[in-house]
Design a protein around this motif. Structure first.
Motif, mmCIF file in Angstrom:
data_model
loop_
_atom_site.group_PDB
_atom_site.id
_atom_site.type_symbol
_atom_site.label_atom_id
_atom_site.label_comp_id
_atom_site.label_asym_id
_atom_site.label_seq_id
_atom_site.Cartn_x
_atom_site.Cartn_y
_atom_site.Cartn_z
ATOM 1 N N THR A 68 -38.439 96.919 16.528
ATOM 2 C CA THR A 68 -37.947 98.056 15.749
ATOM 3 C C THR A 68 -38.784 99.310 15.994
ATOM 4 O OG1 THR A 68 -39.258 97.312 13.838
ATOM 5 C CG2 THR A 68 -36.943 96.613 13.941
ATOM 6 N N GLY A 69 -39.437 99.368 17.136
ATOM 7 C CA GLY A 69 -40.223 100.547 17.466
ATOM 8 C C GLY A 69 -41.400 100.777 16.554
ATOM 9 N N GLY A 70 -41.850 99.727 15.897
ATOM 10 C CA GLY A 70 -43.000 99.829 15.008
ATOM 11 C C GLY A 70 -42.669 99.998 13.549
ATOM 12 N N ILE A 93 -37.668 107.798 8.753
ATOM 13 C CA ILE A 93 -38.430 107.458 9.943
ATOM 14 C C ILE A 93 -38.194 108.506 11.026
ATOM 15 C CG2 ILE A 93 -38.364 105.001 9.425
ATOM 16 C CD1 ILE A 93 -36.175 104.677 11.542
ATOM 17 N N ASP A 94 -39.040 108.497 12.060
ATOM 18 C CA ASP A 94 -38.908 109.489 13.124
ATOM 19 C C ASP A 94 -37.668 109.223 13.968
ATOM 20 O OD1 ASP A 94 -40.759 111.724 14.357
ATOM 21 O OD2 ASP A 94 -39.858 110.670 16.048
ATOM 22 N N LEU A 95 -37.167 110.280 14.582
ATOM 23 C CA LEU A 95 -36.044 110.161 15.507
ATOM 24 C C LEU A 95 -36.359 109.205 16.649
ATOM 25 C CD1 LEU A 95 -33.393 111.015 16.930
ATOM 26 C CD2 LEU A 95 -34.564 113.105 17.660
ATOM 27 N N TYR A 96 -37.631 109.158 17.066
ATOM 28 C CA TYR A 96 -38.027 108.361 18.214
ATOM 29 C C TYR A 96 -38.978 107.241 17.821
ATOM 30 C CZ TYR A 96 -35.894 111.880 21.165
ATOM 31 O OH TYR A 96 -34.983 112.720 21.755
ATOM 32 N N ALA A 97 -38.860 106.124 18.538
ATOM 33 C CA ALA A 97 -39.783 105.015 18.358
ATOM 34 C C ALA A 97 -41.190 105.437 18.787
ATOM 35 C CB ALA A 97 -39.315 103.809 19.175
ATOM 36 N N ASP A 98 -42.182 104.834 18.169
ATOM 37 C CA ASP A 98 -43.570 105.164 18.456
ATOM 38 C C ASP A 98 -43.906 104.780 19.891
ATOM 39 O OD1 ASP A 98 -46.424 105.248 18.548
ATOM 40 O OD2 ASP A 98 -46.468 105.048 16.367
#
Length: 325
Positions: A68-70, A93-98
């Protein structure tokens, strides 16, 4: 309150933005009446969270959750009110995965959004609209535009804590606002692509900070034009939209936005400014960093604010996380 209101939502992840052709936002998007009308027309179709909604604010990833991108979509914590652990129904959450989790800076947070939806919850897409971060892959596009227009776009560093971003000039004497809105529309298109339900535009209170902080003279009227145009961008794409801070204009903007996101209003004794949202049946998602839940949760209950406690160092990882209810 000064800069502290907007210092704490910087994501540590880098991002990739593909600037695609979008609807012309020129003078029409900058026109107050036009933006308000288009936002009103589209709003009936967007997700509206209940007035009482538990939320989580996680803009930084945890490597324990690579799929889940963190983002920790299973988080469950005992609230300040006691009892069994509770889970968020709304994730911001952010638009982009960490990038530190997924190994690149161009992966949309689609995996997290899909997992959040599988839990029966909703996802809000974090986008910085009022400052330009140098760790975003579209940063050079802003620099090139600034260089071509007399350095009229990129202002002072956001703060000592966040020197890697600069205040954007939302005036339009050289088309700055039109350019910014086009860039924001492209970002919101990515939010839609990733499956988000709403969008949070950060740093939309330059008029409150003043030229000594931002490098630009921004009037309240100019801020209203910009913020209403942002709301219209989100609504036109089927997303609900959060008003982030900008407490001095809540009464003017409550009709354009679907809910509010606020940082530290209990610490600075400002939460009463958000009552127009509550009175309109629109939730307030609120976070404190330095104040103990024992000192603000009872006030949050009285005001019907959805309040949480996060880390005292202003990081926005999955933990710590303490909801009031």
């Amino acid at each position: 309150m000064g800069n502290m209101r907007s210092l704490f939502t910087r994501s540590a992840v880098a991002a990739a933005l593909v600037i695609a052709p979008v609807m012309a936002f020129g003078a029409a998007a900058s026109a107050d009446a036009s933006a308000t009308a288009s936002g009103t027309a589209a709003r009936a179709a967007v997700w509206q969270p209940p007035l009482q909604s538990r939320w989580q604010y996680q803009l930084q990833g945890n490597s324990a959750y690579p799929s889940t991108g963190g983002v920790n979509v299973d988080i469950c914590q005992v609230p300040q009110s006691g009892g069994a652990c509770v889970k968020p129904t709304v994730f911001d959450i952010d638009l982009y995965a960490d990038a530190d989790v997924v190994g690149n800076n161009s992966t949309l947070n689609t995996g997290a959004v899909t997992a959040i939806h599988a839990k029966g919850a909703k996802a809000i897409c974090y986008v910085d609209a009022g400052s330009i971060e140098d760790f975003r892959p579209d940063y050079q596009t802003f620099v090139d535009w600034d260089n071509a227009h007399g350095n009229s776009l990129l202002g002072k560093p956001f703060s000592d804590e966040f020197p890697n971003e600069r205040w954007a000039n939302i005036n339009n004497d050289q088309g700055q606002r039109d350019f910014l809105l086009t860039m924001m529309a492209a970002r919101v298109d990515k939010c839609v692509q990733a499956g988000f339900d709403g969008v949070e535009f950060d740093v939309v209170n330059a008029h409150e900070e003043g030229k000594s902080v931002t490098g630009w003279t921004v009037t309240p009227a100019t801020q209203l034009i910009f913020n209403r145009a942002l709301a219209a961008i989100g609504h036109a794409r089927g997303l609900s939209v959060a008003l982030k801070n900008d407490l001095s204009q809540v009464s003017d903007l409550v009709g354009n936005f679907d809910y509010a996101v606020n940082e530290q209003c209990f610490e600075f004794d400002e939460c009463g400014e958000l009552t127009p949202f509550i009175q309109a049946g629109k939730p307030v998602f609120q976070v404190e960093y330095l104040t103990s839940p024992s000192k603000f949760c009872s006030k949050a209950a009285t005001l019907n604010v959805n309040a949480i406690k996060k880390a005292t160092d202003y990081s926005l990882k999955d933990l710590p996380y303490k909801p009031c209810r």
